[in-house]
Design an enzyme around this catalytic site. Structure first.
Site, PDB file in Angstrom:
ATOM      1  N   TYR A   1       2.603  10.006   0.009  1.00  0.00           N
ATOM      2  CA  TYR A   1       3.659   9.433   0.858  1.00  0.00           C
ATOM      3  C   TYR A   1       5.060   9.754   0.330  1.00  0.00           C
ATOM      4  CZ  TYR A   1      -0.126   6.443   2.757  1.00  0.00           C
ATOM      5  OH  TYR A   1      -1.293   5.959   3.307  1.00  0.00           O
TER       6      TYR A   1
ATOM      7  N   ASP B   1       0.840  -1.202   0.000  1.00  0.00           N
ATOM      8  CA  ASP B   1       0.000   0.000   0.000  1.00  0.00           C
ATOM      9  C   ASP B   1       0.876   1.254   0.000  1.00  0.00           C
ATOM     10  OD1 ASP B   1      -2.903   1.131   0.763  1.00  0.00           O
ATOM     11  OD2 ASP B   1      -1.369   2.266   1.842  1.00  0.00           O
TER      12      ASP B   1
ATOM     13  N   HIS C   1      -7.856   9.418  -1.775  1.00  0.00           N
ATOM     14  CA  HIS C   1      -7.213   9.337  -0.459  1.00  0.00           C
ATOM     15  C   HIS C   1      -8.090   9.948   0.646  1.00  0.00           C
ATOM     16  CE1 HIS C   1      -2.926   9.121   1.417  1.00  0.00           C
ATOM     17  NE2 HIS C   1      -3.845   8.760   2.277  1.00  0.00           N
TER      18      HIS C   1
ATOM     19  N   LYS D   1      -2.962   5.842  -3.863  1.00  0.00           N
ATOM     20  CA  LYS D   1      -4.074   6.761  -3.566  1.00  0.00           C
ATOM     21  C   LYS D   1      -3.802   8.116  -4.177  1.00  0.00           C
ATOM     22  CE  LYS D   1      -3.943   4.543   0.916  1.00  0.00           C
ATOM     23  NZ  LYS D   1      -2.493   4.521   1.136  1.00  0.00           N
TER      24      LYS D   1
HETATM   25  C1  1BO Z   1      -2.516  11.539   5.892  1.00  0.00           C
HETATM   26  C2  1BO Z   1      -2.401  10.115   5.418  1.00  0.00           C
HETATM   27  C3  1BO Z   1      -3.303   9.183   6.150  1.00  0.00           C
HETATM   28  C4  1BO Z   1      -3.104   7.706   5.838  1.00  0.00           C
HETATM   29  O1  1BO Z   1      -3.036   7.359   4.490  1.00  0.00           O
END
Ligand code: 1BO
Length: 274
Positions: free
Chosen positions: A47, A42, A105, A72
């Site tokens: 990120y 994931d 996301h 995402k």
């Molecule tokens: C701000 C990211 C939360 C988890 O994907």
């Protein structure tokens, strides 16, 4: 490997989360996870690790087709046109032609959901994503998104652990055939691992706190979890949860911890939670 089947997607129930892992660490740990049995990785555009995750996937001795890869699309980029461009950029960084699951996301407070869902479906129609889904969606968002979507949504990825009751979201996911994918599934250890309930179950089953809590996740219908760790031994240990079972009373004792209703991830862009 135990999988959660949700609207046609076979999601390995235990995945490797990469939030906060970057650079060489992300590459090395993704390759390590895959070489030790993980088949679900994931990541997210936000990120800032998709290039490293892609390198890790290529470094592992596992064929791309055997990996369930999720990314995402960050919430300011989910307008029609922007969303498709964002996912194409993610694919470029990951070095792959498709992801197995593309998620919005976070819901946006300004971009109409209908536009985003249309764009998300477009990525699936173009073969950029095998399945589509959402993350951090509330009950209202789930109802609206499922009614607007041409293709079924495979999951809602949300924060979930024994300190946070997500019964309402879980019921909504089940109603629509969607999986609930738990992020921060271990509440980052600390007070959860130190609780009497977790300690008792560790002794009873001869397992680590992380294994007990992860088993609690995957033993629930339609739930998958994506723990993250920087520790190579713990990454392997986290996957070793499919050879024992928690009894109904064990499950209930962990679920009862949710009266604390503690959330780790809450931001100014978060929706009003259910
Ligand atoms: C701000 C990211 C939360 C988890 O994907």
């Amino acid at each position: 490997m135990h999988t959660v089947t949700a609207n046609g997607a076979d999601i390995p129930a235990l995945g490797f989360g990469t939030w906060t892992l970057v650079g060489d660490d992300a590459e090395r740990l993704v390759a390590h996870a895959l070489d030790n049995g993980y088949r679900h990785i994931d990541t997210a555009a936000m990120y800032d690790n998709e290039e490293a995750v892609g390198r890790g996937i290529r470094a592992a001795g596992v064929s791309r087709k055997d990996i369930f890869l999720t990314t995402k699309i960050w919430y300011p980029d989910i307008a029609d046109g922007d969303l498709q461009a964002s996912l194409e950029a993610s694919l470029g960084r990951l070095g792959t032609d498709y992801v197995d699951l593309a998620l919005i996301h976070w819901p946006s407070k300004t971009i109409p959901l209908g536009d985003s869902i249309k764009a998300l479906n477009d990525t699936r129609n173009k073969g950029l994503a095998r399945h589509i889904g959402v993350s951090n969606f509330t009950l209202g968002h789930i109802e609206e998104a499922t009614s607007l979507s041409e293709h079924p949504l495979a999951c809602n990825q949300v924060e979930y652990h024994p300190f946070l009751n997500q019964d309402l979201v879980l019921d909504a996911c089940r109603k629509h055939g969607m999986a609930l994918v738990s992020y921060c599934p271990l509440y980052r250890g600390g007070p959860l691992f130190a609780s009497e309930q977790v300690k008792t179950l560790c002794k009873k089953h001869g397992r680590t706190p992380a294994q007990i809590v992860l088993r609690w996740h995957v033993q629930q219908d339609g739930v998958a979890a994506i723990p993250r760790s920087q520790n190579p031994e713990r990454i392997v240990e986290n996957l070793q949860i499919f050879d024992f079972e928690l009894e109904p009373a064990d499950m209930a004792s962990l679920s009862a911890l949710s009266e604390r209703q503690q959330r780790l991830c809450d931001y100014d862009f978060s929706p009003t939670w259910d």
